[in-house]
Design an enzyme around this catalytic site. Structure first.
Site, PDB file in Angstrom:
ATOM      1  N   PRO A  14       0.762  -1.275   0.090  1.00 27.63           N
ATOM      2  CA  PRO A  14      -0.020   0.281   0.044  1.00 27.63           C
ATOM      3  C   PRO A  14       0.943   1.059   0.027  1.00 27.63           C
ATOM      4  O   PRO A  14       1.839   1.229   0.614  1.00 27.63           O
ATOM      5  CB  PRO A  14      -0.715  -0.258   1.555  1.00 27.63           C
ATOM      6  CG  PRO A  14      -0.132  -0.970   2.151  1.00 27.63           C
ATOM      7  CD  PRO A  14       0.636  -2.110   1.325  1.00 27.63           C
ATOM      8  N   MET A  15       0.433   2.034  -0.732  1.00 23.62           N
ATOM      9  CA  MET A  15       1.290   3.443  -1.062  1.00 23.62           C
ATOM     10  C   MET A  15       0.151   4.754  -1.312  1.00 23.62           C
ATOM     11  O   MET A  15       0.039   4.713  -2.501  1.00 23.62           O
ATOM     12  CB  MET A  15       2.310   3.303  -1.944  1.00 23.62           C
ATOM     13  CG  MET A  15       3.770   2.370  -1.444  1.00 23.62           C
ATOM     14  SD  MET A  15       4.917   2.620  -2.672  1.00 23.62           S
ATOM     15  CE  MET A  15       4.070   1.411  -3.812  1.00 23.62           C
ATOM     16  N   ALA A  16       0.505   5.680  -0.262  1.00 17.28           N
ATOM     17  CA  ALA A  16      -0.327   6.754  -0.553  1.00 17.28           C
ATOM     18  C   ALA A  16       0.363   7.579  -1.526  1.00 17.28           C
ATOM     19  O   ALA A  16       1.577   7.563  -1.498  1.00 17.28           O
ATOM     20  CB  ALA A  16      -0.277   7.566   0.883  1.00 17.28           C
ATOM     21  N   HIS A 160      -5.671  -0.793   8.056  1.00 13.91           N
ATOM     22  CA  HIS A 160      -4.261  -0.306   8.139  1.00 13.91           C
ATOM     23  C   HIS A 160      -3.929  -0.175   9.618  1.00 13.91           C
ATOM     24  O   HIS A 160      -4.608   0.627  10.412  1.00 13.91           O
ATOM     25  CB  HIS A 160      -4.295   1.059   7.641  1.00 13.91           C
ATOM     26  CG  HIS A 160      -2.933   1.547   7.326  1.00 13.91           C
ATOM     27  ND1 HIS A 160      -1.756   1.192   8.197  1.00 13.91           N
ATOM     28  CD2 HIS A 160      -2.429   2.682   6.747  1.00 13.91           C
ATOM     29  CE1 HIS A 160      -0.796   2.001   8.010  1.00 13.91           C
ATOM     30  NE2 HIS A 160      -1.160   2.804   7.132  1.00 13.91           N
ATOM     31  N   GLY A 161      -3.436  -1.412  10.314  1.00 14.09           N
ATOM     32  CA  GLY A 161      -3.135  -1.220  11.909  1.00 14.09           C
ATOM     33  C   GLY A 161      -1.745  -0.944  12.083  1.00 14.09           C
ATOM     34  O   GLY A 161      -1.179  -1.499  13.024  1.00 14.09           O
ATOM     35  N   ALA A 162      -1.008  -0.147  11.234  1.00 12.32           N
ATOM     36  CA  ALA A 162       0.333   0.205  11.148  1.00 12.32           C
ATOM     37  C   ALA A 162       0.678   1.711  11.480  1.00 12.32           C
ATOM     38  O   ALA A 162      -0.304   2.328  11.311  1.00 12.32           O
ATOM     39  CB  ALA A 162       1.022  -0.576  10.208  1.00 12.32           C
ATOM     40  N   HIS A 163       1.979   1.942  11.778  1.00 10.20           N
ATOM     41  CA  HIS A 163       2.581   3.148  11.194  1.00 10.20           C
ATOM     42  C   HIS A 163       2.147   4.377  12.222  1.00 10.20           C
ATOM     43  O   HIS A 163       2.038   5.556  11.603  1.00 10.20           O
ATOM     44  CB  HIS A 163       2.671   3.290   9.716  1.00 10.20           C
ATOM     45  CG  HIS A 163       3.256   2.488   9.051  1.00 10.20           C
ATOM     46  ND1 HIS A 163       3.072   2.347   7.600  1.00 10.20           N
ATOM     47  CD2 HIS A 163       4.152   1.656   9.211  1.00 10.20           C
ATOM     48  CE1 HIS A 163       3.779   1.291   7.148  1.00 10.20           C
ATOM     49  NE2 HIS A 163       4.595   0.836   7.947  1.00 10.20           N
ATOM     50  N   TYR A 165      -1.126   5.134  12.979  1.00 11.41           N
ATOM     51  CA  TYR A 165      -2.399   5.825  12.867  1.00 11.41           C
ATOM     52  C   TYR A 165      -3.302   5.081  13.908  1.00 11.41           C
ATOM     53  O   TYR A 165      -3.035   4.457  14.856  1.00 11.41           O
ATOM     54  CB  TYR A 165      -2.844   5.321  11.383  1.00 11.41           C
ATOM     55  CG  TYR A 165      -1.917   6.011  10.291  1.00 11.41           C
ATOM     56  CD1 TYR A 165      -1.847   7.381  10.200  1.00 11.41           C
ATOM     57  CD2 TYR A 165      -1.178   5.428   9.469  1.00 11.41           C
ATOM     58  CE1 TYR A 165      -1.092   8.021   9.609  1.00 11.41           C
ATOM     59  CE2 TYR A 165      -0.091   6.263   8.459  1.00 11.41           C
ATOM     60  CZ  TYR A 165      -0.177   7.612   8.565  1.00 11.41           C
ATOM     61  OH  TYR A 165       0.564   8.107   7.839  1.00 11.41           O
ATOM     62  N   ARG A 212      -2.894  -5.164   8.351  1.00  8.19           N
ATOM     63  CA  ARG A 212      -1.262  -4.728   8.440  1.00  8.19           C
ATOM     64  C   ARG A 212      -1.147  -4.284   9.751  1.00  8.19           C
ATOM     65  O   ARG A 212      -1.692  -3.266  10.302  1.00  8.19           O
ATOM     66  CB  ARG A 212      -1.052  -3.497   7.257  1.00  8.19           C
ATOM     67  CG  ARG A 212       0.483  -3.297   7.124  1.00  8.19           C
ATOM     68  CD  ARG A 212       0.623  -2.360   5.807  1.00  8.19           C
ATOM     69  NE  ARG A 212       1.848  -2.793   5.175  1.00  8.19           N
ATOM     70  CZ  ARG A 212       2.715  -1.998   4.660  1.00  8.19           C
ATOM     71  NH1 ARG A 212       2.714  -0.858   4.634  1.00  8.19           N
ATOM     72  NH2 ARG A 212       3.827  -2.773   3.941  1.00  8.19           N
ATOM     73  N   GLY A 282      12.008  -2.952   3.043  1.00 12.33           N
ATOM     74  CA  GLY A 282      13.281  -2.863   2.527  1.00 12.33           C
ATOM     75  C   GLY A 282      13.535  -4.445   1.633  1.00 12.33           C
ATOM     76  O   GLY A 282      14.893  -4.492   1.387  1.00 12.33           O
TER      77      GLY A 282
HETATM   78  C1  LIG Z   1       5.146   6.886  -1.093  1.00 14.14           C
HETATM   79  C2  LIG Z   1       4.782   5.900   0.078  1.00 14.14           C
HETATM   80  C3  LIG Z   1       3.679   5.660   0.463  1.00 14.14           C
HETATM   81  C4  LIG Z   1       3.267   5.025   1.402  1.00 14.14           C
HETATM   82  N1  LIG Z   1       2.069   4.857   1.898  1.00 14.14           N
HETATM   83  C5  LIG Z   1       1.708   4.042   2.488  1.00 14.14           C
HETATM   84  C6  LIG Z   1       0.164   3.658   2.914  1.00 14.14           C
HETATM   85  O1  LIG Z   1      -0.719   4.243   2.423  1.00 14.14           O
HETATM   86  N2  LIG Z   1       0.049   2.599   3.637  1.00 14.14           N
HETATM   87  C7  LIG Z   1       0.876   1.854   4.287  1.00 14.14           C
HETATM   88  O2  LIG Z   1       0.386   1.000   5.077  1.00 14.14           O
HETATM   89  N3  LIG Z   1       2.148   1.952   4.171  1.00 14.14           N
HETATM   90  C8  LIG Z   1       2.564   3.097   3.191  1.00 14.14           C
HETATM   91  N4  LIG Z   1       4.005   3.255   2.866  1.00 14.14           N
HETATM   92  C9  LIG Z   1       4.878   2.228   3.543  1.00 14.14           C
HETATM   93  C10 LIG Z   1       5.029   0.945   2.479  1.00 14.14           C
HETATM   94  O3  LIG Z   1       3.999  -0.015   2.146  1.00 14.14           O
HETATM   95  C11 LIG Z   1       6.154   0.025   2.582  1.00 14.14           C
HETATM   96  O4  LIG Z   1       5.876  -0.674   4.030  1.00 14.14           O
HETATM   97  C12 LIG Z   1       7.475   0.777   2.633  1.00 14.14           C
HETATM   98  O5  LIG Z   1       7.739   1.517   1.605  1.00 14.14           O
HETATM   99  C13 LIG Z   1       8.650  -0.098   2.967  1.00 14.14           C
HETATM  100  O6  LIG Z   1       8.837  -0.978   1.804  1.00 14.14           O
HETATM  101  P1  LIG Z   1       9.791  -0.837   0.691  1.00 14.14           P
HETATM  102  O7  LIG Z   1      11.194  -0.960   1.343  1.00 14.14           O
HETATM  103  O8  LIG Z   1       9.540  -2.277  -0.069  1.00 14.14           O
HETATM  104  O9  LIG Z   1       9.181   0.451   0.106  1.00 14.14           O
HETATM  105  C14 LIG Z   1       4.173   3.931   2.091  1.00 14.14           C
HETATM  106  C15 LIG Z   1       5.578   4.276   1.472  1.00 14.14           C
HETATM  107  C16 LIG Z   1       5.790   4.872   0.613  1.00 14.14           C
HETATM  108  C17 LIG Z   1       7.489   5.118  -0.188  1.00 14.14           C
END
Ligand SMILES: Cc1cc2nc3c(=O)[nH]c(=O)nc-3n(C[C@H](O)[C@H](O)[C@H](O)COP(=O)(O)O)c2cc1C
Length: 350
Positions: A14-16, A160-163, A165, A212, A282
């Site tokens: 997931p990526m915002a 979304h249970g992470a990060h 929020y 998550r 990562g």
């Molecule tokens: C641009 C961007 C937006 C992100 N938005 C979310 C999100 O909306 N929800 C979420 O759970 N994680 C979000 N993440 C975290 C990613 O899902 C992922 O866990 C994080 O980038 C680490 O993985 P990677 O090393 O493969 O990039 C975001 C990361 C990036 C780079």
């Protein structure tokens, strides 16, 4: 893989991307996701707000209004027409918000009324602690949003249970300072997330639900004094509901983008959880393959590499070079640049 009909193990994390103007997903979002779709591959959408109070940043999509459900439909159709499996990540920001993003300019809601300790640019408004009797309303917002996601055509939802929020703000003892049945003991702190899981599973079926979690992370000042115990408690408790998957962020991702050396691992949680397991954080082609070969996970989610490589599964298959990601355009609002203009591999000479 248990209950999951996928053809490969590479998941789009997931990526915002902040390109859903006015909180409504736009036509360019369909192109972005369909570029990244493979037949039988799983994609998880960007964080999508469950209600007006869930919102934080500008141009994040929501899924509580009719107009938003309608706008998601052609996006989900585009992914399906390329054979993909598409889950919607349901999100409530909690205190990671500002009154300018909240209805009537009110304070954002949270498990606590503690403001952030470090907030030099006043990005966040001090939150208002939810009353005990208000919590069922938020659980219901998640339930309705899950129903809306299914109406929009999504194959399922990821909570979304992470990060740092809202769900995480309840689970972590550095943020949750409640004295009611949603605070104090580990069991109490996890009650809200598990009630959301239960309500959403009852609404759309547990086989369409994932969550998550990032027990080890400390983003947004949301850390826990005993992350392993928290992760294990959640993994075991989720088994009760027989949900489809548990998606965990690696302990090495202590911050959102840097990788730290660490000795902790997700293996105890992977062993405890009965459904499909997804890891993220990562990963490269090599260590993703290794994690699967060593049975430390079923699936590997890729964030930044997928953002910059629309054809990531193909590149991994060929062990081809990767495009580099452009960090400044991660959250810019341009609907093309840094979004749908990353090149595909030129395979004409292979
Ligand atoms: C641009 C961007 C937006 C992100 N938005 C979310 C999100 O909306 N929800 C979420 O759970 N994680 C979000 N993440 C975290 C990613 O899902 C992922 O866990 C994080 O980038 C680490 O993985 P990677 O090393 O493969 O990039 C975001 C990361 C990036 C780079």
């Amino acid at each position: 893989m248990k209950n999951f009909n996928l053809t490969h193990r590479i998941v789009m994390a997931p990526m915002a991307r902040m390109r859903s103007y006015g909180n409504v997903p736009q036509p360019h979002v369909a192109l972005y996701y369909s570029q990244r779709t493979t037949p039988g591959g799983l994609l998880i959408s960007e964080a999508t707000g469950v209600s007006e109070t869930a919102m934080a940043y500008q141009n994040m999509p929501g899924i509580w209004r009719k107009e938003q459900i309608q706008a998601w439909k052609p996006i989900v159709d585009a992914v399906h027409s390329h054979g993909g499996v598409f889950f919607c990540q349901l999100w409530h920001a909690g205190r990671v918000s500002h009154r300018d993003c909240q209805p009537n300019g009110e304070a954002p809601v949270s498990s606590t009324d503690k403001p952030f300790v470090e907030d030099p640019s006043n990005e966040f408004t001090p939150p208002r602690r939810l009353r005990t009797d208000e919590i069922p309303t938020i659980v219901n917002d998640f339930r309705l949003a899950a129903r809306n996601a299914i109406e929009a055509g999504f194959d399922g939802v990821e909570l979304h249970g992470a990060h740092g929020y809202l769900l995480d703000q309840f689970m972590k003892d550095s943020v949750n300072d409640r004295t009611d049945r949603y605070g104090g003991s580990l069991e109490n702190r996890c009650r809200f997330a598990l009630q959301v899981i239960e309500a959403v599973s009852n609404e759309i079926g547990p086989d369409r639900v994932g969550i998550r979690l990032s027990p080890f992370a400390n983003y947004m000042e949301s850390g826990d004094s005993d992350p392993k115990r928290l992760g294990l408690y959640m993994a075991n408790s989720l088994n009760r509901f027989e949900i489809l998957y548990c998606h965990m962020v690696e302990p090495r991702m202590k911050t959102a983008s840097e990788i730290f050396e660490c000795t902790e691992s997700l293996t105890p949680m992977r062993k405890a959880f009965n459904g499909a397991f997804i890891v993220a954080g990562g990963y490269t082609r090599e260590d993703g393959n290794k994690a699967v070969a060593e049975e430390r996970t079923d699936l590997v989610a890729y964030g930044r590499l997928f953002l910059a490589n629309p054809d990531l599964p193909r590149r991994f298959e060929l062990d081809a070079p990767l495009n580099k990601y452009d960090r400044p355009s991660f959250y810019s609002s341009d609907h093309v640049v840094g979004y749908t203009d990353y090149p595909f591999l030129d395979t004409t000479d292979q």
